[in-house]
Motif scaffolding. Structure first.
Motif, PDB file in Angstrom:
ATOM      1  N   PHE A  67     -25.474  -8.754  51.004  1.00 46.48           N
ATOM      2  CA  PHE A  67     -26.463  -8.969  49.952  1.00 46.48           C
ATOM      3  C   PHE A  67     -27.492  -9.971  50.457  1.00 46.48           C
ATOM      4  CE2 PHE A  67     -23.393 -12.318  49.447  1.00 46.48           C
ATOM      5  CZ  PHE A  67     -24.095 -13.421  48.967  1.00 46.48           C
ATOM      6  N   ALA A  68     -28.625 -10.044  49.786  1.00 45.97           N
ATOM      7  CA  ALA A  68     -29.677 -10.979  50.185  1.00 45.97           C
ATOM      8  C   ALA A  68     -29.232 -12.406  49.908  1.00 45.97           C
ATOM      9  CB  ALA A  68     -30.967 -10.663  49.431  1.00 45.97           C
ATOM     10  N   ASN A  69     -29.147 -13.214  50.943  1.00 42.67           N
ATOM     11  CA  ASN A  69     -28.660 -14.587  50.824  1.00 42.67           C
ATOM     12  C   ASN A  69     -29.811 -15.504  50.417  1.00 42.67           C
ATOM     13  OD1 ASN A  69     -27.310 -16.980  50.966  1.00 42.67           O
ATOM     14  ND2 ASN A  69     -26.826 -16.863  53.149  1.00 42.67           N
ATOM     15  N   THR A  70     -29.987 -15.690  49.110  1.00 41.61           N
ATOM     16  CA  THR A  70     -31.096 -16.492  48.588  1.00 41.61           C
ATOM     17  C   THR A  70     -30.630 -17.801  47.961  1.00 41.61           C
ATOM     18  OG1 THR A  70     -30.989 -15.273  46.494  1.00 41.61           O
ATOM     19  CG2 THR A  70     -32.529 -14.455  48.172  1.00 41.61           C
ATOM     20  N   GLY A  71     -29.406 -18.215  48.264  1.00 39.84           N
ATOM     21  CA  GLY A  71     -28.879 -19.444  47.684  1.00 39.84           C
ATOM     22  C   GLY A  71     -27.977 -19.154  46.503  1.00 39.84           C
ATOM     23  N   THR A  72     -27.368 -20.211  45.949  1.00 40.65           N
ATOM     24  CA  THR A  72     -26.404 -20.068  44.857  1.00 40.65           C
ATOM     25  C   THR A  72     -26.789 -20.988  43.709  1.00 40.65           C
ATOM     26  OG1 THR A  72     -24.656 -19.613  46.469  1.00 40.65           O
ATOM     27  CG2 THR A  72     -23.959 -20.159  44.240  1.00 40.65           C
ATOM     28  N   ASP A  73     -26.989 -20.396  42.538  1.00 44.36           N
ATOM     29  CA  ASP A  73     -27.326 -21.153  41.328  1.00 44.36           C
ATOM     30  C   ASP A  73     -26.152 -21.056  40.361  1.00 44.36           C
ATOM     31  OD1 ASP A  73     -28.369 -22.333  39.080  1.00 44.36           O
ATOM     32  OD2 ASP A  73     -29.944 -20.842  38.747  1.00 44.36           O
ATOM     33  N   THR A  74     -25.477 -22.184  40.117  1.00 40.20           N
ATOM     34  CA  THR A  74     -24.295 -22.196  39.246  1.00 40.20           C
ATOM     35  C   THR A  74     -24.613 -22.665  37.837  1.00 40.20           C
ATOM     36  OG1 THR A  74     -23.747 -24.450  39.949  1.00 40.20           O
ATOM     37  CG2 THR A  74     -22.762 -22.633  41.213  1.00 40.20           C
ATOM     38  N   SER A  75     -25.877 -22.844  37.488  1.00 36.84           N
ATOM     39  CA  SER A  75     -26.237 -23.446  36.201  1.00 36.84           C
ATOM     40  C   SER A  75     -26.022 -22.487  35.033  1.00 36.84           C
ATOM     41  CB  SER A  75     -27.686 -23.914  36.221  1.00 36.84           C
ATOM     42  OG  SER A  75     -28.574 -22.821  36.382  1.00 36.84           O
ATOM     43  N   LEU A  76     -25.689 -23.070  33.893  1.00 33.53           N
ATOM     44  CA  LEU A  76     -25.465 -22.336  32.645  1.00 33.53           C
ATOM     45  C   LEU A  76     -26.291 -22.980  31.542  1.00 33.53           C
ATOM     46  CD1 LEU A  76     -23.817 -20.397  30.712  1.00 33.53           C
ATOM     47  CD2 LEU A  76     -22.204 -22.304  30.464  1.00 33.53           C
ATOM     48  N   THR A  77     -27.007 -22.159  30.771  1.00 39.68           N
ATOM     49  CA  THR A  77     -27.716 -22.659  29.597  1.00 39.68           C
ATOM     50  C   THR A  77     -26.954 -22.234  28.347  1.00 39.68           C
ATOM     51  OG1 THR A  77     -29.855 -22.573  30.701  1.00 39.68           O
ATOM     52  CG2 THR A  77     -29.876 -22.636  28.307  1.00 39.68           C
ATOM     53  N   LEU A  78     -26.585 -23.213  27.541  1.00 40.72           N
ATOM     54  CA  LEU A  78     -25.814 -22.966  26.326  1.00 40.72           C
ATOM     55  C   LEU A  78     -26.463 -23.706  25.168  1.00 40.72           C
ATOM     56  CD1 LEU A  78     -23.165 -21.700  25.183  1.00 40.72           C
ATOM     57  CD2 LEU A  78     -22.054 -23.907  25.645  1.00 40.72           C
TER      58      LEU A  78
END
Length: 339
Positions: free
Chosen positions: A63-74
């Motif tokens: 897959f395209a390796n564009t970084g990892t974003d673990t953020s959640l908006t609640l």
């Protein structure tokens, strides 16, 4: 500090029930109340843990390796990770004497807020438990979720007033606590709530309301009918009913039933690693709660212990996402796991 060093530091302070086990799987404490165990034999707590282990990851690094974003908006608030510390009250009763509810909540809530997540806080028969929790949340700028027991409506309104004063971004009720022995036989009655009674509770606050303790599609739809903004798929850590399914077993069907409804879905019960967090999101959760290991973290090394455990979870979650082809939480889909 390593996680093993954290466990070693915690063991002398955990009291006579919790063993700060290398794997917190419910086995060593299975029938201890007070304590982290169960009022029965504790087979549900053990099943909670084991069923997450039965879910496997489908590795895919094409897959395209564009970084990892673990953020959640609640509820309009963005968190660094999709996991939260779960609620615990009366720590002197259930754990050791190193902390009381004031010092425990001060430590946990502030450390979680500094790390970019939030702590759910507990409740108890002692009014000081909720007072200490809401004061800690207020000191952290409202980054926390006070969790009220299913008392009678007048008591609940008193607790909701404390929650309102804390400035918390949401408020919760652990309806699964109806099975705890100390709620039995109270006057006025406490415990199970009808849809109409739950709607009264929801109406007692202007904050997003979270119903913790939903284990069936029917229960999820009842919570939605009562006006809840979110549910926590939970069996109270397996502490209140033997022979109950694991949360991992019922999560997918509940998530399917609520798809497109706008209701948020959290889950707890036996989730111990960031890999488990990934599995929960793949099975339909928006986020997860983790309780007992955060107690160990606080008792082991205070705020530093909490930061250590959060860093461990975060690293494991990021690794699972990178190895399964997910660059953000929305990319995590059910085909990334095998049950």
């Amino acid at each position: 500090m390593t996680y093993q060093e954290l466990l070693d530091a915690a063991r002398p302070h955990m009291g006579k029930y919790c063993k700060a086990c290398p794997v917190c799987n419910g086995v060593a404490c299975r029938s201890s109340i007070p304590g982290p165990g169960a009022k029965g034999v504790g087979d549900t707590a053990i099943r909670n843990y084991q069923k997450w282990q039965d879910v496997r990851l489908n590795m895919d690094t094409l897959f395209a390796n564009t970084g990892t974003d673990t953020s959640l908006t609640l509820f309009g608030k963005t968190f660094r990770y999709p996991f939260f510390a779960g609620p615990v009250g009366a720590v002197n009763l259930h754990y050791g004497e190193k902390y009381n509810d004031v010092t425990y909540n001060d430590t946990l809530v502030s450390a979680c807020a500094q790390a970019g997540i939030a702590a759910f806080t507990g409740d108890g028969t002692d009014p000081n438990v909720m007072q200490a929790a809401t004061q800690a949340i207020a000191a952290a700028g409202g980054v926390g979720v006070p969790t009220v027991k299913p008392w009678n409506i007048d008591t609940i309104r008193e607790k909701m007033a404390l929650a309102a004063a804390s400035g918390s971004f949401a408020v919760a009720m652990d309806v699964d606590a109806a099975g705890l022995p100390f709620l039995k036989g109270m006057t006025p009655p406490a415990g199970a709530k009808s849809v109409e009674e739950l709607a009264q509770v929801v109406a007692a606050t202007d904050k997003p309301f979270i119903v913790k303790g939903v284990m069936t599609v029917k229960g999820a739809l009842k919570a939605q009918q009562a006006g809840a903004a979110a549910i926590v798929v939970s069996n109270h850590g397996g502490r209140v009913l033997d022979q109950c399914p694991a949360t991992a077993e019922v999560l997918p069907e509940i998530a399917d039933a609520l798809a497109g409804s706008g209701m948020k879905i959290l889950v707890d019960g036996g989730i111990r690693t960031g890999t488990d967090v990934f599995k929960a999101l793949a099975l339909g959760a928006d986020g997860v709660l983790i309780c007992r290991p955060f107690v160990t973290a606080v008792y082991g090394s205070g705020a530093e212990g909490v930061q250590c455990y959060i860093a461990k979870l975060a690293g494991e979650l990021e690794d699972a996402m990178q190895m399964c082809g997910a660059t953000c939480l929305a990319d995590i889909t059910r085909d990334m796991v095998r049950v």
